[in-house]
Design an enzyme around this catalytic site. Structure first.
Site, mmCIF file in Angstrom:
data_model
loop_
_atom_site.group_PDB
_atom_site.id
_atom_site.type_symbol
_atom_site.label_atom_id
_atom_site.label_comp_id
_atom_site.label_asym_id
_atom_site.label_seq_id
_atom_site.Cartn_x
_atom_site.Cartn_y
_atom_site.Cartn_z
ATOM 1 N N LYS A 1 -40.158 49.027 24.573
ATOM 2 C CA LYS A 1 -41.513 48.601 24.899
ATOM 3 C C LYS A 1 -42.425 49.809 25.135
ATOM 4 O O LYS A 1 -43.585 49.825 24.706
ATOM 5 C CB LYS A 1 -41.492 47.700 26.136
ATOM 6 N N GLN B 1 -38.430 43.083 34.205
ATOM 7 C CA GLN B 1 -37.325 43.013 33.253
ATOM 8 C C GLN B 1 -36.168 42.206 33.831
ATOM 9 O O GLN B 1 -35.727 42.440 34.953
ATOM 10 C CB GLN B 1 -36.852 44.420 32.882
ATOM 11 N N ASP C 1 -45.284 38.142 29.973
ATOM 12 C CA ASP C 1 -44.054 37.464 29.551
ATOM 13 C C ASP C 1 -44.265 35.957 29.397
ATOM 14 O O ASP C 1 -43.460 35.277 28.762
ATOM 15 C CB ASP C 1 -42.927 37.710 30.562
#
Length: 292
Positions: free
Chosen positions: A52, A96, A119
């Site tokens: 990312k 994460q 997300d």
């Protein structure tokens, strides 16, 4: 058989994002800022976060990584999330997953500011997605929709089977494909570990989206002639012929389906690259909303 080149399509999307960012840089305007919170030393998580960061560098985003030891308390992590929520320079961020067992994952995701939830996991955004209201979509389902759109796979009126009911992939993609939108309007069946006669469901389907994580589960005798398959699965299996000692495979036995399938995503190089590209696309949306 036509392979859907997710890597190529993701590069196209990243180039579009990069062009937008460069236009801002030319006139000395702020660029999008994506942050990630990483807890612990999980190898797969570290690899994904690094990917990312590299993607941010590629398109010209600013990026930040906040790393914490896996001994951090739930309260301590929430405190750090609140700091990122309040940081006006950060447009979007991710926590994460997975998190250490002593931390309630759902509780943590609820603490993320919905306006920075790139997300798309916060209940507020998930609910808007379910209602068909414009919002941040979970990155992998968003990537699947991008692949379908850019490959022009027809979904209207088609029988679509989604295998796997996770909140991250299976459930949201089943919702998106059933909605009254250009690349939707499918008749969707959501199958899972307790579904009866999965082979029959596969044979009846025009489109199969598999996210069960069972290596090479779907064989040629399980699919309809000319069907399209989106393979979300990714598993390491032992391969002594490889220098790494393993190979990466998906849920689909590519060799056995090749003579029957119409479109299919390879593993690797299919859905994976699209997930990161769509995460950055969500960041652009966060950024634009912050300017309003």
């Amino acid at each position: 058989m036509k392979l859907i080149d997710g890597k190529k399509i993701s590069e196209q999307l990243l180039d579009e994002i990069k062009s937008s960012v460069q236009n801002r840089i030319k006139i000395n305007l702020k660029v999008p800022h994506l942050a990630a919170i990483l807890v612990g030393e999980d190898g797969a998580s570290k690899t994904y976060v690094n990917s990312k960061i590299k993607a941010c560098e590629k398109v010209g985003f600013k990026s930040s990584l906040f790393k914490y030891d896996d001994s951090i308390s739930e309260i301590g992590l929430i405190s750090q999330i609140k700091k990122v929520n309040e940081d006006k320079d950060i447009d979007g961020f991710i926590v994460q997953l997975p998190l250490p067992r002593h931390i309630d994952q759902d509780k943590i995701l609820y603490e993320v500011n919905p306006c920075k939830d790139v997300d798309g996991f916060h209940p507020y955004n998930y609910g808007k997605m379910t209602l068909g209201v414009d919002t941040f979509l979970p990155a992998t389902p968003a990537g699947i929709i991008e692949l379908i759109e850019r490959t022009e796979i027809q979904t209207e009126g088609k029988k679509c089977l989604v295998i796997g009911r996770s909140q991250i992939v299976g459930r949201p993609i089943s919702i998106l494909l059933s909605q009254n939108k250009t690349f939707g309007n499918s008749t969707v069946t959501l199958a899972h570990s307790r579904s009866v006669d999965l082979k029959k469901l596969c044979l009846e389907s025009d489109i199969i989206i598999s996210a069960i994580g069972i290596p090479e589960f779907i064989k040629g005798d399980m699919i309809k002639e000319g069907s399209s398959i989106i393979d979300v699965g990714i598993t390491r299996v032992k391969d002594l012929s490889s220098s790494k000692g393993y190979k990466i495979v998906g849920d689909v036995d590519l060799k056995s389906v090749s003579s029957k399938v119409g479109f299919i995503t390879p593993v690797p190089g299919g859905v994976g690259p699209m997930t990161i590209a769509c995460l950055l696309k969500n960041t652009i949306s966060c950024f634009k909303r912050s300017l309003q």
